[in-house]
Design a protein around this motif. Structure first.
Motif, PDB file in Angstrom:
ATOM      1  N   HIS A  27      -1.993   2.339  -0.703  1.00  0.00           N
ATOM      2  CA  HIS A  27      -1.371   1.917   0.551  1.00  0.00           C
ATOM      3  C   HIS A  27      -0.464   0.699   0.329  1.00  0.00           C
ATOM      4  O   HIS A  27       0.685   0.680   0.762  1.00  0.00           O
ATOM      5  CB  HIS A  27      -2.483   1.602   1.557  1.00  0.00           C
ATOM      6  CG  HIS A  27      -2.055   1.596   2.985  1.00  0.00           C
ATOM      7  ND1 HIS A  27      -2.958   1.482   4.023  1.00  0.00           N
ATOM      8  CD2 HIS A  27      -0.831   1.672   3.576  1.00  0.00           C
ATOM      9  CE1 HIS A  27      -2.297   1.498   5.165  1.00  0.00           C
ATOM     10  NE2 HIS A  27      -1.006   1.605   4.924  1.00  0.00           N
ATOM     11  N   HIS A  77       3.028  -3.581   7.922  1.00  0.00           N
ATOM     12  CA  HIS A  77       2.012  -3.693   6.866  1.00  0.00           C
ATOM     13  C   HIS A  77       1.746  -5.148   6.489  1.00  0.00           C
ATOM     14  O   HIS A  77       0.613  -5.509   6.179  1.00  0.00           O
ATOM     15  CB  HIS A  77       2.411  -2.850   5.654  1.00  0.00           C
ATOM     16  CG  HIS A  77       2.273  -1.375   5.917  1.00  0.00           C
ATOM     17  ND1 HIS A  77       3.270  -0.643   6.513  1.00  0.00           N
ATOM     18  CD2 HIS A  77       1.224  -0.525   5.723  1.00  0.00           C
ATOM     19  CE1 HIS A  77       2.843   0.614   6.656  1.00  0.00           C
ATOM     20  NE2 HIS A  77       1.616   0.718   6.193  1.00  0.00           N
ATOM     21  N   ASP A 164      -3.146   0.565  11.600  1.00  0.00           N
ATOM     22  CA  ASP A 164      -2.347   1.641  11.023  1.00  0.00           C
ATOM     23  C   ASP A 164      -3.089   2.962  11.206  1.00  0.00           C
ATOM     24  O   ASP A 164      -4.228   3.092  10.742  1.00  0.00           O
ATOM     25  CB  ASP A 164      -2.165   1.330   9.531  1.00  0.00           C
ATOM     26  CG  ASP A 164      -1.165   2.228   8.826  1.00  0.00           C
ATOM     27  OD1 ASP A 164      -0.817   3.286   9.372  1.00  0.00           O
ATOM     28  OD2 ASP A 164      -0.747   1.856   7.705  1.00  0.00           O
ATOM     29  N   HIS A 168      -2.044   8.075   5.562  1.00  0.00           N
ATOM     30  CA  HIS A 168      -2.164   7.369   4.281  1.00  0.00           C
ATOM     31  C   HIS A 168      -3.148   6.191   4.363  1.00  0.00           C
ATOM     32  O   HIS A 168      -3.586   5.686   3.350  1.00  0.00           O
ATOM     33  CB  HIS A 168      -0.786   6.949   3.729  1.00  0.00           C
ATOM     34  CG  HIS A 168      -0.077   5.870   4.498  1.00  0.00           C
ATOM     35  ND1 HIS A 168       1.290   5.877   4.716  1.00  0.00           N
ATOM     36  CD2 HIS A 168      -0.515   4.734   5.092  1.00  0.00           C
ATOM     37  CE1 HIS A 168       1.645   4.794   5.394  1.00  0.00           C
ATOM     38  NE2 HIS A 168       0.568   4.092   5.632  1.00  0.00           N
TER      39      HIS A 168
END
Ligand SMILES: [Fe+2]
Length: 202
Positions: A27, A77, A164, A168
């Protein structure tokens, strides 16, 4: 000046057993790195090259889809890694806890709303706890790598917690069970970091 990927603020295995080491490595080292690299490519030679990431995000409708997707990916992120941590979980305290109780009635209700926002986001995206223009907390979600700071967002505000919900983020350990991931991640949310974000945003 090109954007750069910061190192994770803890070891890749620090969130075990809740979020596994391999997921964290892929990630951060591959997905987040790709957002940074593709953002740099997308802004190379344009006026966005000299702007801060926040300035790009806030006026993202002026830029290409590549800037929106990868600029959002980089911003989102960067926030995500910081609101997670080892020895975390539990419940917020202090001013943030008071604001949560005033807005949602209880921490459990906030958790329920965040989990619902993440679970019902079709396809890829994010669930958010934001501070709106009125200074109040609100739960919202965005598709893809959009976020509530973007001028294109339906619900705008300053994100203080992002979760998130792209596959993924959870597929290796949880496969298609997004709700199971959305339960487990509450064991690694760093509420002190969220409280700092809240104090800065309001
Ligand atoms: Fe992600």
């Amino acid at each position: 000046m090109a954007f750069e990927l910061e190192a994770l603020p803890y070891a890749a295995d620090a969130l075990e057993p809740h979020i596994d080491k391999t997921t964290m490595e892929i990630h951060h080292d591959r997905h987040h790195q790709a957002y940074v690299d593709n953002l740099n490519k997308a802004i190379a030679g344009t006026d966005a090259e000299n702007l801060s990431l926040l300035d790009i995000i806030k006026n993202v409708s002026k830029y290409s889809a590549a800037v929106r997707n990868n600029g959002g990916g980089h911003y989102n992120h960067s926030l995500f890694w910081k609101v997670l941590g080892p020895n975390a979980g539990g419940t917020p305290t202090g001013e943030l806890a008071d604001a949560i109780n005033a807005t949602f009635g209880s921490f459990d209700e906030l958790k329920k709303q965040l989990q619902a926002a993440g679970a019902t986001r079709f396809g890829s995206g994010w669930a958010w706890l934001i501070v709106g223009a009125d200074g109040k907390l609100e739960v919202t979600s965005t598709p893809n790598q959009d976020n509530p700071l973007m001028d294109v967002a339906e619900v705008k505000g300053t994100p203080i917690l992002g979760i998130d919900v792209w596959e993924h983020a959870y597929y290796l350990k949880f496969q298609n069970k997004r709700p199971a991931y959305l339960e487990e991640i509450f064991n690694v949310i760093n509420w002190d970091a969220v409280a700092q974000n809240y104090a800065a945003a309001k």
